[in-house]
Design a protein around this motif. Structure first.
Motif, PDB file in Angstrom:
ATOM      1  N   MET A   1       3.338  -9.084 -42.430  1.00 46.47           N
ATOM      2  CA  MET A   1       3.069  -8.371 -43.672  1.00 46.47           C
ATOM      3  C   MET A   1       2.520  -6.990 -43.345  1.00 46.47           C
ATOM      4  SD  MET A   1       0.692  -9.262 -46.982  1.00 46.47           S
ATOM      5  CE  MET A   1      -0.792  -9.651 -46.165  1.00 46.47           C
ATOM      6  N   LEU A   2       2.979  -5.996 -44.080  1.00 46.27           N
ATOM      7  CA  LEU A   2       2.501  -4.639 -43.887  1.00 46.27           C
ATOM      8  C   LEU A   2       1.066  -4.499 -44.373  1.00 46.27           C
ATOM      9  CD1 LEU A   2       5.592  -2.602 -45.108  1.00 46.27           C
ATOM     10  CD2 LEU A   2       4.901  -3.034 -42.758  1.00 46.27           C
ATOM     11  N   TYR A  21       2.405  -6.410 -54.794  1.00 42.67           N
ATOM     12  CA  TYR A  21       3.407  -6.854 -53.817  1.00 42.67           C
ATOM     13  C   TYR A  21       2.761  -7.682 -52.707  1.00 42.67           C
ATOM     14  CZ  TYR A  21       7.164  -3.973 -55.741  1.00 42.67           C
ATOM     15  OH  TYR A  21       8.137  -3.442 -56.555  1.00 42.67           O
ATOM     16  N   PHE A  23       0.515  -6.806 -50.561  1.00 41.61           N
ATOM     17  CA  PHE A  23       0.198  -6.096 -49.330  1.00 41.61           C
ATOM     18  C   PHE A  23      -1.306  -6.081 -49.132  1.00 41.61           C
ATOM     19  CE2 PHE A  23       4.276  -3.817 -50.331  1.00 41.61           C
ATOM     20  CZ  PHE A  23       4.991  -4.350 -49.270  1.00 41.61           C
ATOM     21  N   LEU A  94       8.985   0.819 -52.842  1.00 40.72           N
ATOM     22  CA  LEU A  94       8.675  -0.549 -52.422  1.00 40.72           C
ATOM     23  C   LEU A  94       9.844  -1.500 -52.652  1.00 40.72           C
ATOM     24  CD1 LEU A  94       4.989  -0.822 -53.645  1.00 40.72           C
ATOM     25  CD2 LEU A  94       5.789  -0.569 -51.277  1.00 40.72           C
ATOM     26  N   ASP A  98      12.812  -0.861 -46.177  1.00 38.52           N
ATOM     27  CA  ASP A  98      12.934  -1.886 -45.152  1.00 38.52           C
ATOM     28  C   ASP A  98      11.675  -1.793 -44.291  1.00 38.52           C
ATOM     29  OD1 ASP A  98      13.415  -3.394 -42.876  1.00 38.52           O
ATOM     30  OD2 ASP A  98      15.451  -2.618 -42.569  1.00 38.52           O
ATOM     31  N   PRO A  99      10.805  -2.814 -44.318  1.00 41.36           N
ATOM     32  CA  PRO A  99       9.542  -2.736 -43.574  1.00 41.36           C
ATOM     33  C   PRO A  99       9.706  -2.368 -42.099  1.00 41.36           C
ATOM     34  CG  PRO A  99       9.555  -4.681 -44.952  1.00 41.36           C
ATOM     35  CD  PRO A  99      10.940  -4.089 -45.019  1.00 41.36           C
ATOM     36  N   LYS A 100      10.766  -2.819 -41.473  1.00 35.58           N
ATOM     37  CA  LYS A 100      10.964  -2.526 -40.050  1.00 35.58           C
ATOM     38  C   LYS A 100      11.234  -1.043 -39.803  1.00 35.58           C
ATOM     39  CE  LYS A 100      12.689  -7.080 -38.996  1.00 35.58           C
ATOM     40  NZ  LYS A 100      13.606  -7.826 -39.800  1.00 35.58           N
ATOM     41  N   GLU A 103       7.802   1.326 -39.909  1.00 33.42           N
ATOM     42  CA  GLU A 103       6.767   1.186 -38.889  1.00 33.42           C
ATOM     43  C   GLU A 103       6.904   2.300 -37.863  1.00 33.42           C
ATOM     44  OE1 GLU A 103       7.068  -2.773 -37.350  1.00 33.42           O
ATOM     45  OE2 GLU A 103       6.353  -3.653 -39.216  1.00 33.42           O
TER      46      GLU A 103
END
Length: 118
Positions: A1-2, A21, A23, A94, A98-100, A103
């Motif tokens: 999780m971010l 969400y 987070f 949001l 894409d969370p990846k 980063e």
């Protein structure tokens, strides 16, 4: 999780959106850290493993704040920066991000799009 670290210029309504969400959000204001420098924010983000979210354009300077040296940086660039516009842009981001890909990157959010720079 971010995990996010929100600068003191982020609106309470934007915090609510991030938390809706699920987070993990640490806010500078809520933490009693108002007035710390941008460098201290960067150092805190590194220690805590959090992506910085700010309206401060200084964080978009990759020479001063290299995004690959911390979990990532998100700069919201909306004029005028009013809660309704910022919240709408954050919600859109949001839903599409894409969370990846965010980063260790610099993300610039505007009213109708976002850009990712590594």
């Amino acid at each position: 999780m971010l995990k996010f670290l929100t600068d003191e210029n982020i609106f309470p309504s934007t915090l609510e959106i991030l938390r809706s969400y699920n987070f993990d959000v640490m806010d500078i204001k809520e933490s009693g850290l108002i007035g710390i420098s941008d460098r201290e924010i960067m150092d805190l983000a590194k220690r805590e493993g959090r992506i910085i979210i700010s309206l401060d354009l200084h964080f978009a300077n990759i020479f001063l704040f290299p995004p690959n040296e911390c979990p990532g940086i998100i700069v919201i660039r909306i004029k005028p920066a009013v809660p309704a516009k910022v919240d709408r842009a954050m919600e859109d981001f949001l839903q599409r991000m894409d969370p990846k890909k965010i980063e260790k990157a610099l993300v610039i959010i505007s009213e109708d799009k976002f850009r990712i720079r590594r």
